[in-house]
Design a protein around this motif. Sequence first.
Motif, PDB file in Angstrom:
ATOM      1  N   MET A  84       0.825  -1.211   0.000  1.00  0.00           N
ATOM      2  CA  MET A  84       0.000   0.000   0.000  1.00  0.00           C
ATOM      3  C   MET A  84       0.858   1.259   0.000  1.00  0.00           C
ATOM      4  N   LEU A  85       1.899   1.277   0.849  1.00  0.00           N
ATOM      5  CA  LEU A  85       2.781   2.434   0.921  1.00  0.00           C
ATOM      6  C   LEU A  85       3.512   2.641  -0.400  1.00  0.00           C
ATOM      7  N   ALA A  86       3.948   1.530  -0.986  1.00  0.00           N
ATOM      8  CA  ALA A  86       4.646   1.625  -2.266  1.00  0.00           C
ATOM      9  C   ALA A  86       3.733   2.196  -3.344  1.00  0.00           C
ATOM     10  N   SER A  87       2.467   1.745  -3.317  1.00  0.00           N
ATOM     11  CA  SER A  87       1.499   2.231  -4.289  1.00  0.00           C
ATOM     12  C   SER A  87       1.280   3.726  -4.120  1.00  0.00           C
ATOM     13  N   ARG A  88       1.157   4.174  -2.857  1.00  0.00           N
ATOM     14  CA  ARG A  88       0.964   5.606  -2.613  1.00  0.00           C
ATOM     15  C   ARG A  88       2.187   6.404  -3.055  1.00  0.00           C
ATOM     16  N   PHE A  89       3.367   5.843  -2.877  1.00  0.00           N
ATOM     17  CA  PHE A  89       4.592   6.526  -3.265  1.00  0.00           C
ATOM     18  C   PHE A  89       4.651   6.731  -4.768  1.00  0.00           C
ATOM     19  N   ARG A  90       4.210   5.695  -5.523  1.00  0.00           N
ATOM     20  CA  ARG A  90       4.225   5.817  -6.978  1.00  0.00           C
ATOM     21  C   ARG A  90       3.248   6.893  -7.432  1.00  0.00           C
ATOM     22  N   VAL A  91       2.073   6.978  -6.799  1.00  0.00           N
ATOM     23  CA  VAL A  91       1.087   8.003  -7.145  1.00  0.00           C
ATOM     24  C   VAL A  91       1.633   9.380  -6.842  1.00  0.00           C
ATOM     25  N   ALA A  92       2.265   9.521  -5.671  1.00  0.00           N
ATOM     26  CA  ALA A  92       2.828  10.810  -5.290  1.00  0.00           C
ATOM     27  C   ALA A  92       3.927  11.226  -6.249  1.00  0.00           C
ATOM     28  N   SER A  93       4.732  10.268  -6.691  1.00  0.00           N
ATOM     29  CA  SER A  93       5.811  10.578  -7.619  1.00  0.00           C
ATOM     30  C   SER A  93       5.263  11.113  -8.934  1.00  0.00           C
ATOM     31  N   ARG A  94       4.147  10.523  -9.402  1.00  0.00           N
ATOM     32  CA  ARG A  94       3.563  10.997 -10.649  1.00  0.00           C
ATOM     33  C   ARG A  94       2.996  12.405 -10.485  1.00  0.00           C
ATOM     34  N   LEU A  95       2.410  12.677  -9.320  1.00  0.00           N
ATOM     35  CA  LEU A  95       1.824  13.984  -9.077  1.00  0.00           C
ATOM     36  C   LEU A  95       2.870  15.082  -9.011  1.00  0.00           C
ATOM     37  N   HIS A  96       4.065  14.750  -8.543  1.00  0.00           N
ATOM     38  CA  HIS A  96       5.114  15.743  -8.388  1.00  0.00           C
ATOM     39  C   HIS A  96       6.121  15.736  -9.546  1.00  0.00           C
ATOM     40  N   LYS A  97       5.809  15.033 -10.605  1.00  0.00           N
ATOM     41  CA  LYS A  97       6.687  14.998 -11.759  1.00  0.00           C
ATOM     42  C   LYS A  97       6.741  16.380 -12.407  1.00  0.00           C
ATOM     43  N   PRO A  98       7.946  16.915 -12.699  1.00  0.00           N
ATOM     44  CA  PRO A  98       8.060  18.257 -13.285  1.00  0.00           C
ATOM     45  C   PRO A  98       7.300  18.352 -14.606  1.00  0.00           C
ATOM     46  N   LEU A  99       6.674  19.492 -14.808  1.00  0.00           N
ATOM     47  CA  LEU A  99       5.935  19.736 -16.035  1.00  0.00           C
ATOM     48  C   LEU A  99       6.812  20.543 -16.997  1.00  0.00           C
ATOM     49  N   TYR A 100       6.836  20.132 -18.259  1.00  0.00           N
ATOM     50  CA  TYR A 100       7.650  20.809 -19.254  1.00  0.00           C
ATOM     51  C   TYR A 100       6.731  21.474 -20.275  1.00  0.00           C
ATOM     52  N   ARG A 101       6.964  22.769 -20.504  1.00  0.00           N
ATOM     53  CA  ARG A 101       6.130  23.512 -21.431  1.00  0.00           C
ATOM     54  C   ARG A 101       6.624  23.298 -22.862  1.00  0.00           C
ATOM     55  N   ALA A 102       5.712  22.893 -23.721  1.00  0.00           N
ATOM     56  CA  ALA A 102       6.069  22.734 -25.130  1.00  0.00           C
ATOM     57  C   ALA A 102       6.351  24.108 -25.729  1.00  0.00           C
ATOM     58  N   ILE A 103       7.406  24.197 -26.523  1.00  0.00           N
ATOM     59  CA  ILE A 103       7.788  25.470 -27.126  1.00  0.00           C
ATOM     60  C   ILE A 103       7.024  25.672 -28.424  1.00  0.00           C
ATOM     61  N   SER A 104       6.353  26.816 -28.523  1.00  0.00           N
ATOM     62  CA  SER A 104       5.633  27.152 -29.745  1.00  0.00           C
ATOM     63  C   SER A 104       6.560  27.861 -30.721  1.00  0.00           C
ATOM     64  N   THR A 105       6.285  27.695 -32.009  1.00  0.00           N
ATOM     65  CA  THR A 105       7.065  28.366 -33.045  1.00  0.00           C
ATOM     66  C   THR A 105       6.117  29.046 -34.028  1.00  0.00           C
ATOM     67  N   LEU A 106       6.646  29.958 -34.807  1.00  0.00           N
ATOM     68  CA  LEU A 106       5.841  30.620 -35.825  1.00  0.00           C
ATOM     69  C   LEU A 106       5.675  29.695 -37.025  1.00  0.00           C
ATOM     70  N   SER A 107       4.478  29.610 -37.551  1.00  0.00           N
ATOM     71  CA  SER A 107       4.231  28.748 -38.704  1.00  0.00           C
ATOM     72  C   SER A 107       4.990  29.245 -39.933  1.00  0.00           C
ATOM     73  N   SER A 108       5.194  30.543 -40.025  1.00  0.00           N
ATOM     74  CA  SER A 108       5.900  31.108 -41.177  1.00  0.00           C
ATOM     75  C   SER A 108       7.407  30.957 -41.078  1.00  0.00           C
ATOM     76  N   ASN A 109       7.914  30.710 -39.860  1.00  0.00           N
ATOM     77  CA  ASN A 109       9.347  30.508 -39.651  1.00  0.00           C
ATOM     78  C   ASN A 109       9.537  29.680 -38.389  1.00  0.00           C
ATOM     79  N   PRO A 110       9.599  28.354 -38.517  1.00  0.00           N
ATOM     80  CA  PRO A 110       9.712  27.461 -37.351  1.00  0.00           C
ATOM     81  C   PRO A 110      10.980  27.664 -36.531  1.00  0.00           C
ATOM     82  N   ASP A 111      11.960  28.383 -37.059  1.00  0.00           N
ATOM     83  CA  ASP A 111      13.170  28.657 -36.284  1.00  0.00           C
ATOM     84  C   ASP A 111      12.923  29.689 -35.189  1.00  0.00           C
TER      85      ASP A 111
END
Length: 223
Positions: A1-28
């Motif tokens: 049970m503790l291990a299961s809770r630890f895995r859930v907590a780990s997923r909840l605290h996983k760092p979020l990464y923002r996808a980088i947007s680019t211009l359609s006319s110039n993807p660079d």
Amino acid sequence: MLASRFRVASRLHKPLYRAISTLSSNPDIKVFPNPLSPVTSYILTYLSSDPPNPNLAIGTTTEIPPTPRSFTGNSRFLRILNEVLAENAAHDEDLKAAAQAFATPSGFGSGLGGSARREGGKKSRGSGGAGGASDQGGAGGGGAGGWVHLSDRRNIPDFGRIAWPEDIFGSIQVDSHGQIEGNFQESGTYRIITNEGILGLSPFLTGKLVERLKAEEKKETIL
């Protein structure tokens, strides 16, 4: 049970990464919310650093896609761009192609670079360009040297024509055989954004510009 809770907590605290947007006319070109006004303004930059460095950004815009009305340029970026072009333009394939086209019997410019020429005694399109290029005759018009322009890819001129002044980065002198000589001269008329779109460099010059911007970013980090 503790291990299961630890895995859930780990997923909840996983760092979020923002996808980088680019211009359609110039993807660079990357698009980030402007930290100073994240709801109504965006930062345009060639660098992927998050948060973006406004000192090295192309500029800001209140609209996506950006327009001349919505865009505010960064004078430091424009200065860096001109320095990169001065150092590397002579090795760019677009400019080399324009120089070779200059030496053809017709003396006309090719689409990407465009050489200057005379038309019935009148200046050709884009006569307000850099380096006195507007007055120089092509090789086919007398076997003399002259100037060729490096222009933005966002608005490639028709064959035999040169770009509008706001699309011309600058010019460089060539001899009668189309060999580049002398130094690149900025036009002073170039605009980062026009109604035709935003800055568009060749892959070679884009790479050189990004290298320079990363070097500037690294210097700021060290300081």
